[in-house]
Design an enzyme around this catalytic site. Structure first.
Site, PDB file in Angstrom:
ATOM      1  N   GLY A   1       0.820  -1.207   0.000  1.00 21.15           N
ATOM      2  CA  GLY A   1       0.000   0.000   0.000  1.00 21.15           C
ATOM      3  C   GLY A   1       0.853   1.255   0.000  1.00 21.15           C
TER       4      GLY A   1
ATOM      5  N   GLU B   1      13.756  -4.097  -4.004  1.00 23.60           N
ATOM      6  CA  GLU B   1      12.999  -4.518  -5.187  1.00 23.60           C
ATOM      7  C   GLU B   1      13.898  -4.987  -6.316  1.00 23.60           C
ATOM      8  OE1 GLU B   1       8.768  -2.736  -5.775  1.00 23.60           O
ATOM      9  OE2 GLU B   1      10.201  -1.101  -5.765  1.00 23.60           O
TER      10      GLU B   1
END
Length: 413
Positions: A135, A261
């Site tokens: 989120g 990431e």
């Protein structure tokens, strides 16, 4: 760094290949190739059970900086993590539904979380039992993440069962482009916990259970490609009982997570890219466009760039293990390289098909074969238009390189 595979790595490769061959059967084999970028909504039930199968085999959490087996995961060196990633991609195993928890949330908890948080959440991730979504992005706060407006109001929940008073938060706001929000059990949410705070200040990193009827609403976003793997998520007083890294330290935790990431997962991505390139080359050879030298040269360049990206990724993995030689710009360089490369591949996918490639996108539904690969090529073209935007736009990546690597002045606001 001299990056290579030794005898132990090859033994690990043999074990990984044998395990995958013995378990990719039945519904798992039917889900082969499903769940990649642009199709994360496909075959979710089989892929979720596959996640548990991976957990039972100890294949989740190989890269965690935790004692081997502490949370049920196998021991694996950096090169063995690469081996597993390569074999997984080559086997065309189902796209992971647990990668956000394994590769983003778990390392973040190991770096910033409490022992209680690690003991609560990591075993469930390692078993493939609890799925996570992220989120972060909001309307008006995508690449400019510091502009988030979702709020979390702290109240006091008296609960002697946990040793007296503790804080919980009521989260209100909207997140967007949330992958796997319909499937996830939990969401980590960047929210503003200090009223009146601005930019990077006053943010907290909260853990929110998604099963809160009436307090969380998930709405799929249908895209021009015809798919809807992304979602809007609306929080209306949803309860968050865990904050990672302490209240007000959300920006530090969020940036630490984003640095995760890139890494071994980049190599998995590149193997998928290689398979896509092979199909585009095959379509070119079967088309009437083989006399087009410009098109042929573009395909050769695409192949050469993919090889370069692989070696750059391996080099970056090596330097990441050397604390004396950090490379703060490496994640941004990697994103710029693969984002532009994949977008150009999408353009080539339709170009090699001549006039037919420019026709309207053909109707396609999950589980149905692509007609002559044309619909697949067109969907690849449409999806890759976003590659230079999501995960941090090219402009943001260049700013990071300019400011943190080259030492140039920050952009005025």
């Amino acid at each position: 760094m001299e990056f290579g595979f030794d005898a132990a790595d090859e033994d690990f490769r043999s074990a990984a290949r044998h395990w995958l061959a013995g378990h990719l059967r039945g519904p798992y084999a039917e889900a082969a190739g499903l769940g990649g970028p642009g199709s994360e909504h496909e075959g979710v039930a089989a892929r979720r059970e596959w996640e548990r199968e991976l957990g039972r085999g100890g294949w989740i959490g190989l890269g965690w900086e935790a004692p081997p087996g502490a949370y049920g995961q196998r021991a694996a060196t950096l090169t063995q993590q690469v081996v597993w990633a390569e074999e997984y991609a080559r086997a065309r195993a189902p796209g992971r539904v647990g990668h956000i928890g394994e590769n983003l949330l778990a390392p973040t908890l190991l770096a910033y979380g409490t022992r209680e948080q690690r003991d609560r959440f990591l075993p469930a991730i390692a078993r493939g039992e609890e799925l996570w979504c992220q989120g972060y992005s909001e309307p008006g706060a995508g690449s400019d993440l510091a502009a988030v407006r979702t709020t979390a109001v702290r109240d006091r929940d008296r609960d002697g069962g946990r040793g007296g008073d503790r804080y919980r938060y009521r989260v209100t706001g909207q997140k967007i482009w949330t992958s796997l929000a319909r499937e996830a059990d939990w969401c980590f949410v960047l929210a503003r916990t200090e009223p009146g705070s601005r930019r990077h200040h006053g943010l907290s990193f909260l853990l929110v259970r998604m099963d809160q009827p009436g307090l969380i609403d998930v709405r799929p976003i249908r895209q021009m490609s015809g798919t809807s793997e992304f979602n809007e998520v609306f929080f209306d007083g949803a309860v968050a009982e865990e904050v990672v890294g302490g209240e007000g330290n959300g920006w530090t935790v969020a940036m630490g997570l984003l640095a995760l990431e890139r890494g071994v997962s980049t190599l998995v991505q590149q193997i998928g890219f290689a398979a896509e390139l092979e199909r585009v080359v095959g379509a070119y050879l079967a088309s009437s466009e083989t006399a087009d030298e410009v098109l042929r040269n573009r395909l050769v360049r695409q192949w050469a760039e993919l090889r370069t990206m692989r070696w750059n990724a391996l080099r970056t993995l090596g330097s990441a293990q050397d604390p004396g030689a950090p490379d703060p710009g490496a994640p941004s360089v990697a994103k710029l390289l693969w984002g532009g490369w994949h977008r150009r591949l999408g353009e080539l996918a339709v170009a090699v098909r001549g006039a037919a490639g420019s026709a309207g996108v053909r109707d396609w539904a999950p589980g149905l074969p692509y007609e002559d690969g044309l619909a697949e090529a067109q969907r690849l073209f449409l999806f890759t238009r976003a590659d230079t935007i999501y995960g941090g736009s090219d402009e943001i990546q260049r700013n990071i390189i300019a400011e943190r690597v080259l030492g140039l002045p920050k952009e005025s606001r």
